[in-house]
Write a protein that holds these residues in place. Structure first.
Motif, short mmCIF file in Angstrom:
data_model
loop_
_atom_site.label_atom_id
_atom_site.label_comp_id
_atom_site.label_asym_id
_atom_site.label_seq_id
_atom_site.Cartn_x
_atom_site.Cartn_y
_atom_site.Cartn_z
N HIS A 205 0.84 -1.19 0.00
CA HIS A 205 0.00 0.00 0.00
C HIS A 205 0.89 1.25 0.00
N VAL A 206 0.55 2.20 -0.83
CA VAL A 206 1.17 3.51 -0.81
C VAL A 206 0.23 4.43 -0.02
N ILE A 207 0.72 4.96 1.08
CA ILE A 207 -0.11 5.77 1.98
C ILE A 207 0.49 7.17 2.04
N ALA A 208 -0.34 8.16 1.81
CA ALA A 208 0.16 9.54 1.78
C ALA A 208 -0.81 10.46 2.50
N ARG A 209 -0.25 11.46 3.15
CA ARG A 209 -1.04 12.52 3.76
C ARG A 209 -0.67 13.81 3.04
N VAL A 210 -1.55 14.26 2.17
CA VAL A 210 -1.28 15.41 1.32
C VAL A 210 -2.43 16.41 1.47
N THR A 211 -2.26 17.59 0.88
CA THR A 211 -3.34 18.57 0.91
C THR A 211 -4.51 18.07 0.07
N ALA A 212 -5.68 18.62 0.34
CA ALA A 212 -6.86 18.20 -0.40
C ALA A 212 -6.69 18.47 -1.90
N GLY A 213 -6.05 19.59 -2.25
CA GLY A 213 -5.85 19.91 -3.66
C GLY A 213 -4.90 18.95 -4.33
N ASP A 214 -3.76 18.67 -3.69
CA ASP A 214 -2.82 17.71 -4.28
C ASP A 214 -3.47 16.34 -4.42
N GLY A 215 -4.25 15.95 -3.42
CA GLY A 215 -4.91 14.66 -3.49
C GLY A 215 -5.86 14.56 -4.68
N ALA A 216 -6.58 15.65 -4.94
CA ALA A 216 -7.51 15.65 -6.06
C ALA A 216 -6.76 15.54 -7.39
N TRP A 217 -5.63 16.25 -7.52
CA TRP A 217 -4.87 16.21 -8.78
C TRP A 217 -4.20 14.85 -8.98
N ILE A 218 -3.69 14.27 -7.90
CA ILE A 218 -3.10 12.92 -8.03
C ILE A 218 -4.17 11.93 -8.47
N ASP A 219 -5.34 12.03 -7.87
CA ASP A 219 -6.43 11.13 -8.23
C ASP A 219 -6.83 11.33 -9.69
N ALA A 220 -6.86 12.60 -10.14
CA ALA A 220 -7.21 12.87 -11.53
C ALA A 220 -6.16 12.31 -12.49
N MET A 221 -4.87 12.42 -12.14
CA MET A 221 -3.82 11.89 -13.01
C MET A 221 -3.90 10.37 -13.07
N VAL A 222 -4.14 9.72 -11.93
CA VAL A 222 -4.27 8.26 -11.91
C VAL A 222 -5.45 7.85 -12.78
N ASP A 223 -6.54 8.60 -12.69
CA ASP A 223 -7.70 8.29 -13.52
C ASP A 223 -7.39 8.45 -15.02
N ARG A 224 -6.65 9.51 -15.36
CA ARG A 224 -6.32 9.75 -16.77
C ARG A 224 -5.45 8.63 -17.32
N VAL A 225 -4.44 8.21 -16.56
CA VAL A 225 -3.57 7.12 -17.02
C VAL A 225 -4.37 5.82 -17.10
N ALA A 226 -5.26 5.59 -16.13
CA ALA A 226 -6.08 4.38 -16.18
C ALA A 226 -6.97 4.38 -17.42
N ASP A 227 -7.48 5.55 -17.80
CA ASP A 227 -8.28 5.64 -19.03
C ASP A 227 -7.46 5.20 -20.25
N ILE A 228 -6.20 5.65 -20.31
CA ILE A 228 -5.34 5.29 -21.43
C ILE A 228 -5.04 3.79 -21.42
N LEU A 229 -4.75 3.26 -20.22
CA LEU A 229 -4.42 1.83 -20.13
C LEU A 229 -5.62 0.95 -20.48
N THR A 230 -6.82 1.49 -20.37
CA THR A 230 -8.00 0.71 -20.75
C THR A 230 -7.92 0.24 -22.20
N LEU A 231 -7.27 1.03 -23.05
CA LEU A 231 -7.18 0.70 -24.46
C LEU A 231 -6.41 -0.59 -24.70
N THR A 232 -5.42 -0.85 -23.84
CA THR A 232 -4.58 -2.03 -24.04
C THR A 232 -4.80 -3.12 -22.98
N HIS A 233 -5.29 -2.74 -21.79
CA HIS A 233 -5.44 -3.71 -20.71
C HIS A 233 -6.89 -3.90 -20.26
#
Length: 488
Positions: A205-233
């Motif tokens: 598990h990767v556990i982080a305590r970050v600001t609410a804003g950073d957390g939202a952007w990290i979550d958005a980036m993970v979602d964006r990469v997951a969308d791209i990986l959907t094409l192949t995986h």
């Protein structure tokens, strides 16, 4: 040797009030017995809290010049000798941090939350909920804590724990808003990123305590990469799996940048509103870097991997990574892939290296660490990494003493607090064999730490091991007593 009971035998064990299956009166008796056992458990937990508070009272004053005092509880609770806490922890067979937490909660409940404590003593609520309230309210000053105590005492019996704890948090803010604001500022500096130990399948598990804003952007980036990986995986991975794979891409900035560029529609002549002016220059510089320089952007890390020569040759078996835990050898490629490796020589633990200096050279530290597996303080979890411990001379180093005092025969890794307790708290330690350490507390309780864990010894057995000559290993059991002389 007696066989362990089978599940069927366990299920058929007769308990008070068990009666006969299908009989309504016996079912009622069974449930009443379960309710009675709840009361027994709660009273036992209260007794444990009282015992911890009494130990603090017995050790409420220093006994020597170098005998530091600490205050585990909140404002208004008494201090306790810091060196007394680990001895109580040993007889409770827990880590000192757990016993210190128990003591802090007991002192808070008795001295700061007396109304809540009365409900606990009566057995009308779960002690763990009251302890959680004590933790939540620990920063509130004594002259304001009554607001929390009155509110919690009214609801802790009969309400769900979540309701009680939510009320406690609200009353903490109401009771002492200035202290709460100060704690908010302190919490700003307690941000972190941590990685758990691996589970039995090699995942962490990767556990982080970050600001609410950073957390939202990290979550958005993970979602964006997951969308791209959907094409192949996407054909054989669910959404959570794809997001987990996406997290791995964040550790490879160059690969990530290429992935995003390859799957972003170009729109020349229009700069996104979020893009800084220097973004194009940064991309050009990345494109101009050679492959090895690009790889260096990921930084460097160090892993200590333990595996047998058989597992290395066959590719089957179990490897252990310090700080990670055991994993299947086949998964090493996932952990070590895409990186340059430096292989260090294998240590022969049959050797008994010694040096004349006080300092432990690195190779000797590796040897001691491999023998002990971690912190050798009683009941200490083996989760410390070698850069977070002191390599302590179990028998204190004597500058006027004989040569060869530093070696695995007289060394053990200790976290800094454990090291201080041994040095100044009246605790004795002795190496009694490879990877075996014998500890004795100020009140002469003795514990053996070896590959089987921590075990308390009877006084007679302890005397035998403590009086053994240097270089003699004593192995005790209920059936045999043996001594082996090892090369010194």
């Amino acid at each position: 040797m007696a066989q362990p009971p089978s599940p069927q035998d366990t299920a058929q064990t007769v308990l008070p009030g068990a009666g006969t299956a299908g009989d309504e009166s016996s079912d009622r008796a069974f449930l009443e017995a379960a309710a009675a056992e709840l009361g027994v458990r709660r009273r036992a937990e209260v007794a444990e809290l009282v015992r911890a508070a009494q130990w603090a009272l017995r050790n409420g004053h220093p006994r020597r010049e170098r005998d530091p005092m600490s205050t585990p509880g909140g404002d208004g609770t008494p201090s306790v000798r810091d060196h007394a806490i680990p001895e109580l922890a040993m007889v409770r067979e827990t880590h000192p941090a757990s016993t210190r937490a128990l003591m802090a909660d007991a002192l808070d409940l008795m001295h700061r939350l007396p109304r809540t404590w009365a409900v606990v003593v009566a057995g009308d609520c779960e002690p763990w909920v009251a302890r959680k309230v004590a933790v939540i309210s620990r920063g509130v000053l004594l002259d304001a804590i009554d607001i929390v105590d009155r509110a919690v005492a009214r609801v802790i019996a009969g309400h769900a724990p979540a309701t009680v704890l939510e009320l406690a948090r609200a009353k903490v803010i109401e009771a002492d808003p200035e202290t709460h604001a100060g704690e908010q500022e302190i919490s700003r500096h307690k941000r972190y990123v941590a990685i758990s130990r691996a589970d039995e399948f090699g995942y962490r598990h990767v556990i982080a305590r970050v600001t609410a804003g950073d957390g939202a952007w990290i979550d958005a980036m993970v979602d964006r990469v997951a969308d791209i990986l959907t094409l192949t995986h996407g054909h054989d991975h669910n959404r959570d799996e794809l997001r987990s794979l996406a997290m791995g891409w964040l550790a490879r900035p160059v690969d990530l940048l290429k992935l995003l560029i390859d799957h972003t529609d170009p729109n020349p002549g229009e700069q996104p509103a979020w893009a800084p002016d220097h973004l194009a220059d940064t991309v050009d510089r990345l494109c101009a870097l050679p492959a090895r320089r690009l790889a260096a952007l990921r930084g460097r890390g160090q892993l200590f991997v333990h595996l047998t020569d058989t597992a290395l040759r066959s590719g089957r078996g179990v490897a252990r990574i310090e700080g990670v835990g055991p994993i299947d050898v086949a998964q090493l490629a996932q952990v070590l892939g895409h990186c340059d490796l430096t292989v260090t020589p294998v240590l022969d633990l049959a050797d008994r290296p010694r040096v004349d200096a006080y300092e432990h050279p690195e190779r000797l530290k590796d040897h001691v660490w491999a023998l002990t597996g971690g912190d050798v303080f009683p009941f200490s979890p083996r989760t410390a990494t070698r850069d977070r411990v002191d390599f302590d001379h179990s028998t204190p180093y004597d500058v006027q003493g004989p040569p060869g005092q530093t070696g695995p025969h007289n060394s053990g890794p200790l976290r800094r607090r454990h090291h201080r307790w041994k040095t100044h708290g009246g605790y004795r330690c002795r190496v009694v064999g490879p990877g075996r350490h014998l500890w004795q507390t100020p009140n002469h309780l003795t514990y053996l730490i070896d590959q089987h864990g921590t075990h308390r010894l009877e006084d007679d057995d302890a005397d035998i091991m403590l009086s053994a000559p240097d270089g003699v290993e004593i192995y005790l059991s209920k059936l045999t007593l043996s001594a082996e002389h090892y090369a010194s």
